[in-house]
Design an enzyme around this catalytic site. Structure first.
Site, PDB file in Angstrom:
ATOM      1  N   LYS A  14      -0.649 -12.540 -39.738  1.00 35.94           N
ATOM      2  CA  LYS A  14       0.143 -11.314 -39.786  1.00 35.94           C
ATOM      3  C   LYS A  14       0.926 -11.282 -41.097  1.00 35.94           C
ATOM      4  O   LYS A  14       1.472 -12.309 -41.532  1.00 35.94           O
ATOM      5  CB  LYS A  14       1.080 -11.288 -38.583  1.00 35.94           C
ATOM      6  CG  LYS A  14       1.927 -10.032 -38.420  1.00 35.94           C
ATOM      7  CD  LYS A  14       2.739 -10.165 -37.139  1.00 35.94           C
ATOM      8  CE  LYS A  14       3.635  -8.959 -36.889  1.00 35.94           C
ATOM      9  NZ  LYS A  14       4.412  -9.114 -35.633  1.00 35.94           N
TER      10      LYS A  14
ATOM     11  N   SER B 191       3.690  -5.079 -32.697  1.00 36.02           N
ATOM     12  CA  SER B 191       3.711  -5.237 -34.148  1.00 36.02           C
ATOM     13  C   SER B 191       2.637  -6.184 -34.649  1.00 36.02           C
ATOM     14  O   SER B 191       2.252  -6.111 -35.810  1.00 36.02           O
ATOM     15  CB  SER B 191       5.102  -5.684 -34.620  1.00 36.02           C
ATOM     16  OG  SER B 191       5.342  -7.025 -34.340  1.00 36.02           O
TER      17      SER B 191
ATOM     18  N   SER C 135       5.339  -8.266 -28.966  1.00 38.01           N
ATOM     19  CA  SER C 135       4.471  -8.046 -30.129  1.00 38.01           C
ATOM     20  C   SER C 135       3.293  -8.996 -30.245  1.00 38.01           C
ATOM     21  O   SER C 135       2.445  -8.820 -31.111  1.00 38.01           O
ATOM     22  CB  SER C 135       5.293  -8.099 -31.421  1.00 38.01           C
ATOM     23  OG  SER C 135       6.067  -6.929 -31.534  1.00 38.01           O
TER      24      SER C 135
END
Length: 532
Positions: free
Chosen positions: A118, A197, A221
């Site tokens: 990420k 996210s 998330s």
């Protein structure tokens, strides 16, 4: 060394954030025939990292071939998904170095395994959090968890898209959208949302754009994108995995964890990225376990598992998936205690947001103060940056959460803040601890999500009656593991979550693995353009 923009990367001045897939004449028609996931006879969609290790040890392929396969797949499949924000130009060189090391013996299950991270995790001089404001940031070192991955022989393949600023900029945002990466699409139905996210990591794992991926969670998330994209997600105990080098939202709740296609891979990744980091005081001895040792198909026998049934609401397909999960647990020897409630979590949730706003201001200011490179100096600077770049950053939604955070003191010694944080944390811990103790449970089972909503950049996420059970574990700092549990409309993935007390990862992974092996729910993405 810097990352290379993927083929779908767009220059900052001409970012396109909308969905790029037009509706077809036939709604269930795939956008493109998905390219093969088979490499030298091994289906990488179904293979574990242990299968990949065996194949490399048998010289069916090497890390260079595996890495090249994923880079090619990103180029051909990711234009539909917008999950990969950048690729690492040194990836093939790292793979070659791994192949040379293998001659003396692999260092572990991640030797030569390509990993996507990420893009709020610092690696090779990059961590944008999806914001144009951090394009000039140049982290001085890899995040601690990335150092652990490299030490284990993993190949850093690139970075995944995310909800900008971990979805803490606007309450009207669209999950999976960032100014840097645009809108990530769900690989099962492309006009549906990928949630959370860590959306890019969940989508990339589901679509086999890497062997494994890593995301982060403050509240939902990891587990939501895992559930909604049909993969496994592990949200570890806060303190098991270092946050050094990770762009923060709230250090009281932030943690990193794996998103993978199977529990085996998640166990392998977690075994590597855990560890005590002197630069993150939250990390404490309690890890350093080999979670692969927890993987026993018979692990459900004798376990007591409670069910938080009311969390499913009246969603018929969610209830059906929950009931099917319960049936599997019972068939494999578990005792199920149904219809349990977690008392006090609603009151805790009322305190979470005011705590997070104060923590975000404090933690992001501290991060920016230490981050090398050109970028705003603090949250106030980020707000001004967004105003100056409104045509891109504020194109679809605003920054009211930024502004609410800026209005706080940002002081972690503030009396009202400390009261809110204490209440959010203690009530959540008490709720989980008490239900486990009173019923002598090994874990609690809950639905993770209902079917993904249609992405709408103009209106933002549609959380109307959305099923979400991440908050108790998130606020408590306790672990949770999400596993594929079923489908809505026969195609939209539904996850089920097992959660428990502090550092209960071995038990949760064992239960999740045994359930996964017995149920075999997961199926590959369909890449449908839309549904009727």
């Amino acid at each position: 060394m810097t990352f290379t923009h993927s083929t779908r990367w767009l220059a900052a001045a001409s970012l396109v954030a909308g969905l790029s897939v037009a509706a077809p004449a036939h709604a269930h028609e795939a956008a493109v025939p998905p390219s093969s996931t088979v490499l030298r006879g091994l289906d990488l969609d179904r293979a574990t990292v242990l299968d990949m290790q065996r194949a490399m040890n048998q010289k069916r392929f090497d890390s260079v071939a595996l890495t090249r396969f994923y880079l090619d797949r990103i180029r051909t499949v990711d234009p539909l998904l917008h999950a990969v924000i950048a690729t690492n130009p040194a990836a093939l060189r790292e793979a070659k170095q791994s192949d040379l090391r293998r001659r003396q013996g692999a260092r572990g299950p991640l030797e030569g395994i390509p990993v996507l991270l990420k893009d709020n995790i610092a690696a090779t001089g990059r961590a944008t959090a999806g914001s144009l404001a951090l394009l000039g940031s140049r982290p001085a070192r890899d995040a601690f968890l990335v150092q652990r991955l490299r030490a284990a022989g993993a190949v850093i393949l690139g970075k995944t898209n995310l909800s900008e600023w971990a979805n803490f900029r606007s309450s009207a945002s669209s999950s999976g959208w960032s100014a840097v990466g645009g809108q990530t699409n769900n690989p099962y139905v492309l006009d549906r949302n990928p949630c959370g996210s860590s959306s890019g990591s969940g989508v990339a794992a589901a679509a086999s754009l890497a062997a494994v991926t890593v995301g982060t969670e403050t509240d939902g998330s990891i587990v939501c994108p895992a559930g909604i994209n049909g993969v496994v997600g592990v949200k570890p105990t806060v303190g098991l995995v270092s946050r050094t080098g990770v762009v923060p939202l709230s250090l009281a709740q932030d943690t990193a964890g794996p998103l993978t296609r199977n529990v085996t891979d998640a166990a392998a990744v977690l075994s590597v990225i855990q560890g005590v980091d002197p630069r993150d005081p939250a990390t404490v001895p309690g890890g350093n376990r080999d979670y692969l040792k927890a993987l026993r198909p018979d692990a459900l026998a004798g376990k007591r598992i409670g069910v938080w049934r009311s969390a499913a609401g009246n969603k018929r397909e969610v209830v059906a998936a929950l009931d099917a999960t319960i049936a599997t647990l019972k068939a494999r020897g578990a005792t199920v205690v149904d219809n349990l409630e977690l008392t006090g979590t609603a009151e805790a949730a009322e305190q979470e947001f005011p705590a997070l706003t104060n923590e975000f201001k404090h933690d992001i200011n501290a991060y920016l103060a230490e981050a090398p490179g050109r970028h705003p100096a603090d949250l106030a600077g980020l707000i001004e940056f967004n105003k100056k770049h409104a045509s891109t950053e504020l194109r679809y939604f605003g920054q009211e959460l930024f502004e609410q955070s800026q209005a706080t003191s940002g002081d972690l010694n503030d009396f009202e803040y400390r009261a809110a944080r204490e209440k959010a944390t203690s009530l959540s811990r008490d709720a989980i601890n008490s239900v486990i103790s009173a019923n002598r449970l090994d874990a609690v089972l809950a639905p993770t999500n209902n079917g993904a909503w249609v992405t709408n950049l103009a209106k933002g996420d549609d959380f109307t009656d959305f099923v979400a059970t991440s908050s108790p574990s998130a606020m408590a700092g306790y672990p949770a593991v999400t596993v594929p549990g079923g489908y809505a409309k026969d195609v939209l993935p539904l996850g089920v979550t097992f959660f428990g007390g502090r550092f209960s990862e071995p038990t949760l992974i064992a239960i999740s693995y045994a359930f996964e092996q017995a149920s075999q729910v997961r199926k590959a993405p369909t890449y449908l353009r839309t549904l009727p």
